[in-house]
Scaffold this active site. Structure first.
Site, PDB file in Angstrom:
ATOM      1  CB  SER A  77      63.576  38.971  72.932  1.00  0.00           C
ATOM      2  OG  SER A  77      64.976  39.102  73.021  1.00  0.00           O
TER       3      SER A  77
ATOM      4  CB  SER B 225      65.196  34.552  73.408  1.00  0.00           C
ATOM      5  OG  SER B 225      64.911  35.921  73.187  1.00  0.00           O
TER       6      SER B 225
ATOM      7  CE  LYS C 129      65.929  36.970  69.661  1.00  0.00           C
ATOM      8  NZ  LYS C 129      65.989  38.018  70.700  1.00  0.00           N
TER       9      LYS C 129
END
Length: 436
Positions: A112, A279, A115
């Site tokens: 993640s 997240s 992102k």
């Protein structure tokens, strides 16, 4: 053990200090005859300023660091076997100098931390105040309305109440209104390679459609709970229930239909904060598809990944070798270098366009996916970072203020490791930068 990103968010404590001025309090006592006696005024000293962003005018920040000592400490912690195959990069944000690197140009599975790239591309393209407007138009068939998916995946029950009220006002006959949804703004290919259908019930993703309630969550109070397999239909059903509808589902809106109601999303900055701190994969994928459309690319996962990398390239970042099969980091096929992540964070620390990115990062032991981490570490409250977790992958990328006032950006990715041991070791590694 879950295959995808997983969190244990029990509580969050965020202490905000307001700098400037002196606050005065008056203590009041009441005696038997109800008169008031004022004690002497109490004063609260100005709070210590704990975070000094890197000045944009190039002026110095903090004391000169013991770089050699810091590099030696990083090398020692980076050799921890719990970290498996570790790659990383650390930069002095004041001068842009990379002070420590470990295979920082190698493209690895980033989870993640992708992102960070998605958020940066969105800020560079749309700006922090951008909003999305969702429209309801009159359907071709009498007694019907069509909700046009426009990219807002976070409609709330209160917003649907408002839409229903506006639709009733635009149709004063009071008859029931059947509500359908048009999802043609995004590609019909709404589930990316590398995603798994079981991850819908697990809460990690949903089929990507351009309108949803609460990012497809079946329970808005559970930010990491199960998601819907038909999020857009859920919206048409929920709005239709408010209007006495008997039918709902998919359709294509007729051209130039009369507008019955509109609703506007939260500003981009608010959506980024939610995406980064929780997240949230759905929020990231939605942004990616809107970025793809802004560049004339297909509004699917590959188009979104291409858009993010193209935008970063145009703003001077070296993305050579990077691959984004999606814009959330959920796919195993994503490959990113820590050097790229660190460069984006460094630009955020030094530049105005990307500086809001730093405000979206979770705070160690305080907010988001870092709430229950760093409890006994020097980085507690000082590290701000995006987490990343997949099976055999743990990552951490963000900023930290050292004890001598220096600002560092960093990106660490561990592949081929066990999640919990690697996570603990990454917290130690980031805390090393705090000690300085």
């Amino acid at each position: 053990m879950a295959r995808r990103d997983w969190w244990w968010v029990i509580s969050a404590v965020l202490v905000v200090a307001t700098a400037g001025g002196v606050t005065t309090f008056a203590a009041l006592k009441s005696d038997a005859d109800r008169s008031l006696i004022h004690d002497g005024a109490l004063t609260v000293a100005d709070p210590t300023r704990i975070f000094v962003p890197v000045p944009t005018d190039g002026s110095p920040t903090g004391e000169d660091p013991d770089t050699a000592g810091l590099v030696a400490a990083l090398d020692e912690f980076a050799a921890d076997p719990r970290l498996g195959h570790l790659v990383g990069s650390v930069t002095d944000a004041m001068n842009g100098e990379v002070i420590w690197a470990r295979e920082a140009t190698e493209e690895v599975r980033p989870a993640s931390t992708v992102k960070i790239l998605t958020a940066a591309a969105a800020l560079l393209t749309f700006g922090p105040e951008q909003t999305v407007t969702t429209t309801v138009v009159e359907g071709e068939e009498p007694g019907t309305a069509v909700l046009l998916g426009a990219g807002d995946v976070d409609l709330t029950a209160a917003q649907l109440d408002g839409l229903a009220a506006d639709i009733r006002a635009a149709r004063p006959d009071g008859d029931p209104v059947d509500v359908f949804v048009d999802t043609t703004r995004w590609s019909a290919d709404n589930f990316a390679p590398g995603w798994f259908r079981e991850d819908i019930a697990a809460g990690y993703i949903t089929p990507m459609e351009p309108v949803m309630m609460n990012r497809g969550l079946t329970d808005a109070a559970r930010p990491h709970g199960p998601r819907s397999a038909e999020p857009a239909v859920d919206v048409s059903r929920a709005l239709g229930e408010r209007l006495g509808a008997r039918r709902f589902g998919y359709t294509t809106a007729p051209a130039d239909s009369r507008v019955l109601a509109t609703v506007t999303s939260q500003p981009l900055m608010d959506r980024l904060i939610l995406m980064m701190r929780n997240s949230d994969n759905v929020a990231a994928e939605a942004l990616g598809r809107e970025l793809a459309l802004s560049r004339g690319l297909p509004a699917d996962a590959p188009g979104a990944g291409r858009a993010v990398l193209d935008i970063l390239t145009e703003h001077g970042f070296d993305v050579s070798g990077a691959r984004l099969d999606d814009t959330s980091g959920l796919s195993d096929g994503d490959a990113v270098s820590t050097g790229l992540l660190d460069a984006v964070l460094g630009a955020a620390a030094r530049g105005t366009e990307l500086r809001p990115l730093l405000d979206t990062l979770p705070v160690a032991a305080a907010t988001g996916t870092l709430t229950n981490r760093f409890d006994d570490r020097a980085g507690r409250g000082w590290v701000r970072a995006k987490t990343g977790t997949l099976t055999e992958t743990s990552a951490l990328a963000g900023t930290v203020t050292s004890r001598n006032g220096r600002i560092y950006t960093f990106a660490f990715i561990s592949n081929g490791s066990e999640i919990l041991p690697a996570r603990d070791a990454l917290d130690e590694l980031a805390s090393t930068l705090r000690v300085g």
